[in-house]
Design a protein around this motif. Structure first.
Motif, short mmCIF file in Angstrom:
data_model
loop_
_atom_site.label_atom_id
_atom_site.label_comp_id
_atom_site.label_asym_id
_atom_site.label_seq_id
_atom_site.Cartn_x
_atom_site.Cartn_y
_atom_site.Cartn_z
N GLU A 33 0.66 -0.95 0.04
CA GLU A 33 -0.36 -0.36 0.03
C GLU A 33 0.76 1.12 -0.03
OE1 GLU A 33 -3.56 -0.08 -0.41
OE2 GLU A 33 -3.02 -1.85 -0.75
N LEU A 34 2.04 1.17 1.01
CA LEU A 34 2.89 2.88 0.66
C LEU A 34 3.72 2.70 -0.71
CD1 LEU A 34 5.04 1.79 4.36
CD2 LEU A 34 3.44 3.54 3.38
N SER A 35 3.86 1.60 -1.29
CA SER A 35 3.94 1.12 -2.65
C SER A 35 3.15 2.24 -3.99
CB SER A 35 5.05 0.12 -2.99
OG SER A 35 5.78 0.38 -2.73
N TRP A 36 1.74 1.54 -3.48
CA TRP A 36 0.68 2.23 -4.45
C TRP A 36 0.83 3.85 -4.15
CZ3 TRP A 36 -3.80 4.33 -4.66
CH2 TRP A 36 -4.74 4.26 -5.05
N VAL A 37 0.87 5.15 -2.86
CA VAL A 37 0.62 5.49 -1.95
C VAL A 37 1.71 6.38 -3.43
CG1 VAL A 37 0.79 6.98 -0.50
CG2 VAL A 37 -0.67 5.60 -0.56
N ALA A 38 3.23 5.75 -3.29
CA ALA A 38 3.83 6.88 -3.48
C ALA A 38 4.25 7.23 -4.89
CB ALA A 38 5.57 6.39 -3.19
N GLN A 101 3.26 1.15 12.25
CA GLN A 101 3.09 0.13 10.36
C GLN A 101 2.18 0.74 10.03
OE1 GLN A 101 6.19 -0.21 8.68
NE2 GLN A 101 5.10 -2.28 7.84
N CYS A 102 1.03 0.84 11.10
CA CYS A 102 -0.31 1.53 10.36
C CYS A 102 -0.23 3.06 10.53
CB CYS A 102 -1.38 1.00 11.43
SG CYS A 102 -2.11 -1.04 11.35
N GLN A 103 0.52 3.26 11.86
CA GLN A 103 0.99 5.07 11.49
C GLN A 103 1.46 5.68 10.12
OE1 GLN A 103 2.55 5.80 15.46
NE2 GLN A 103 0.74 5.50 16.86
N GLU A 104 2.25 4.93 10.08
CA GLU A 104 3.02 5.35 8.99
C GLU A 104 2.19 5.55 7.56
OE1 GLU A 104 7.22 4.04 6.01
OE2 GLU A 104 6.54 2.72 7.41
N LEU A 105 1.37 4.24 7.51
CA LEU A 105 0.42 4.16 6.51
C LEU A 105 -0.74 4.86 5.85
CD1 LEU A 105 -0.92 2.90 3.90
CD2 LEU A 105 -1.65 0.90 5.37
N GLU A 106 -1.57 5.93 7.45
CA GLU A 106 -2.12 6.38 8.39
C GLU A 106 -1.81 7.84 7.24
OE1 GLU A 106 -5.62 5.35 11.03
OE2 GLU A 106 -3.47 6.21 11.40
N GLY A 107 -0.59 7.95 7.94
CA GLY A 107 -0.01 9.26 7.52
C GLY A 107 0.16 9.30 5.75
N HIS A 108 0.94 8.64 4.82
CA HIS A 108 1.03 8.73 3.19
C HIS A 108 -0.02 8.73 2.87
CE1 HIS A 108 5.08 7.54 5.06
NE2 HIS A 108 5.39 7.55 3.31
N TRP A 109 -1.06 8.23 3.35
CA TRP A 109 -2.72 8.18 2.55
C TRP A 109 -2.63 9.69 2.86
CZ3 TRP A 109 -4.97 5.48 -0.77
CH2 TRP A 109 -6.19 5.87 -1.18
N ALA A 110 -3.15 9.77 3.56
CA ALA A 110 -3.92 11.69 4.30
C ALA A 110 -2.83 12.92 3.47
CB ALA A 110 -3.37 11.57 5.69
N LEU A 112 -1.44 11.76 0.65
CA LEU A 112 -1.88 11.74 -1.03
C LEU A 112 -3.22 12.32 -1.14
CD1 LEU A 112 -1.57 10.09 -3.52
CD2 LEU A 112 -3.07 8.20 -3.05
N GLU A 113 -4.43 12.25 -0.72
CA GLU A 113 -5.38 12.96 -0.42
C GLU A 113 -4.82 14.45 -0.45
OE1 GLU A 113 -8.37 10.24 1.63
OE2 GLU A 113 -7.62 11.17 2.69
N ARG A 114 -4.51 14.72 0.56
CA ARG A 114 -3.88 16.71 0.48
C ARG A 114 -3.28 17.06 -0.86
NH1 ARG A 114 -1.87 15.70 5.82
NH2 ARG A 114 -0.62 15.15 5.44
N ALA A 115 -2.47 15.92 -0.84
CA ALA A 115 -2.02 16.26 -2.53
C ALA A 115 -2.91 16.71 -3.56
CB ALA A 115 -0.58 15.64 -2.80
N CYS A 116 -3.37 15.69 -3.66
CA CYS A 116 -4.65 15.54 -4.68
C CYS A 116 -5.07 17.01 -4.55
CB CYS A 116 -5.53 13.94 -4.67
SG CYS A 116 -4.44 12.47 -4.88
N GLU A 117 -5.65 17.14 -3.53
CA GLU A 117 -6.95 17.91 -3.67
C GLU A 117 -6.09 19.42 -3.57
OE1 GLU A 117 -10.06 20.26 -3.03
OE2 GLU A 117 -9.97 17.95 -3.77
N ALA A 118 -5.12 19.58 -3.27
CA ALA A 118 -4.50 21.14 -3.66
C ALA A 118 -3.47 20.65 -5.35
CB ALA A 118 -2.78 20.96 -2.91
N ARG A 119 -3.60 19.69 -5.93
CA ARG A 119 -3.26 19.77 -7.12
C ARG A 119 -4.30 20.38 -8.32
NH1 ARG A 119 1.21 19.51 -11.10
NH2 ARG A 119 0.31 18.39 -13.04
N ALA A 120 -6.10 19.66 -7.69
CA ALA A 120 -6.88 19.88 -8.17
C ALA A 120 -7.49 21.08 -8.47
CB ALA A 120 -8.10 19.07 -7.59
N GLN A 121 -7.06 21.76 -6.97
CA GLN A 121 -7.51 23.21 -7.44
C GLN A 121 -6.17 23.95 -8.05
OE1 GLN A 121 -6.84 24.49 -3.19
NE2 GLN A 121 -9.35 23.33 -2.59
N CYS A 122 -5.43 23.59 -7.49
CA CYS A 122 -4.16 24.58 -8.36
C CYS A 122 -4.95 24.26 -10.30
CB CYS A 122 -2.78 24.05 -8.85
SG CYS A 122 -1.50 24.77 -9.58
#
Length: 302
Positions: A33-38, A101-110, A112-122
């Motif tokens: 999942e971390l690889s997928w997020v990256a 590990q769970c905290q790391e995955l949660e952080g990376h996923w959050a 990703l969501e923030r980056a997607c939203e910022a990119r969409a606004q831009c």
């Protein structure tokens, strides 16, 4: 006794192996999942506001597809997190590692969501920016196209030609009014487009366009007055010619012994086979009504 001790060791070993298998399985899923997020993290270059509208729209469409994919994958990430949390809560020897590990995955996923939203606004702002300048460019082109028309010195060689020009000019003025109403929408859009990466401030462009439209409107008003003045001149000349003809016919009638009337204010207006005495001022008013009828007829033929 020794058999029982051996069985006890085997049971402990089995639990340890089971815990190891569960840990490796969770770590494997978590790393996947971390690889997928990256792989899906938006790392595009900064949006260039000098790109064309089609390019900005294409990037925006592709990013929307990415957002759909990310949203669809969210369930898989939640399942992996849930399994890790359950494993840690069961008293696993590596519970702390699993929680990390769970905290790391949660952080990376959050992230990703923030980056997607910022990119969409831009990207949305880039599309709006390009659409704004396209609208402004089209309107400036329209102004340049209409400027020779409102600056023309052609007011019509006769009454019919002047009426046709007036009708065309009225249509242009109506179109100009529509464009003026769209300036408010452009102004509202310009206020949302600000940033250091913008090559030319939209507000400055809006001010320039407003001045161009105002100049065009002034020229249109001047041409409107000239056309109306020319039409009145044609009407006067035609009426003067009609009056001269009428006077000539009255002189000819006088030579034949007919009366011209007491004075010019009580001239005879012939209507068909007979005639009646009508004050000249009233006859002129009748002529104006007839003129209005002819103007409507010419306008309808257009």
């Amino acid at each position: 006794m020794r058999l029982e001790l051996l069985q006890g060791h085997l049971a402990i070993r089995g639990l340890q192996l089971q815990a190891s298998v569960e840990l490796h399985q969770f770590c494997h899923l978590s790393n996947m999942e971390l690889s997928w997020v990256a792989e899906h993290m938006p790392h595009g270059s900064p949006i260039s506001y000098t790109e064309c509208l089609n390019g900005a729209q294409s990037l925006h469409r592709k990013h929307k597809e990415l957002q759909v994919e990310v949203k669809a994958h969210q369930g898989q990430v939640q399942w992996v997190l849930s399994s890790g949390q359950s494993l840690a809560a069961s008293g696993h020897p590596q519970a702390q590692h699993i929680v990390e590990q769970c905290q790391e995955l949660e952080g990376h996923w959050a992230e990703l969501e923030r980056a997607c939203e910022a990119r969409a606004q831009c990207l949305q702002q880039a599309v709006t920016f390009q659409q704004y300048f396209l609208d402004v460019s089209e309107l400036e082109g329209w102004v340049e196209e209409k400027r020779p028309l409102v600056s023309s010195r052609d007011y019509g060689r006769d009454e019919a030609a002047t009426l046709r020009l007036i009708n065309k000019h009225q249509a242009l003025q109506e179109e100009l009014a529509i464009y003026w109403s769209s300036m408010e929408e452009l102004d509202q859009t310009a206020q949302t487009l600000t940033g250091p990466e913008v090559p030319e401030q939209p507000r400055v462009v809006w001010e320039r366009l407003r001045e161009q439209l105002r100049a065009l409107q002034e020229l249109a008003a001047t041409r409107d007055r000239e056309l109306e003045g020319t039409l009145r001149l044609h009407e006067f000349l035609r009426e003067a010619e009609d009056l001269q003809g009428w006077l000539a016919s009255q002189k000819q009638a006088a030579k034949g012994g007919e009366s011209l009337g007491e004075d010019p204010e009580h001239a005879l207006v012939r209507r068909g086979p007979g005639s009646r005495r009508v004050p000249w001022g009233r006859a002129y008013g009748v002529g104006k009504l007839a003129l209005a009828g002819r103007r409507k007829k010419v306008a309808a033929e257009r």
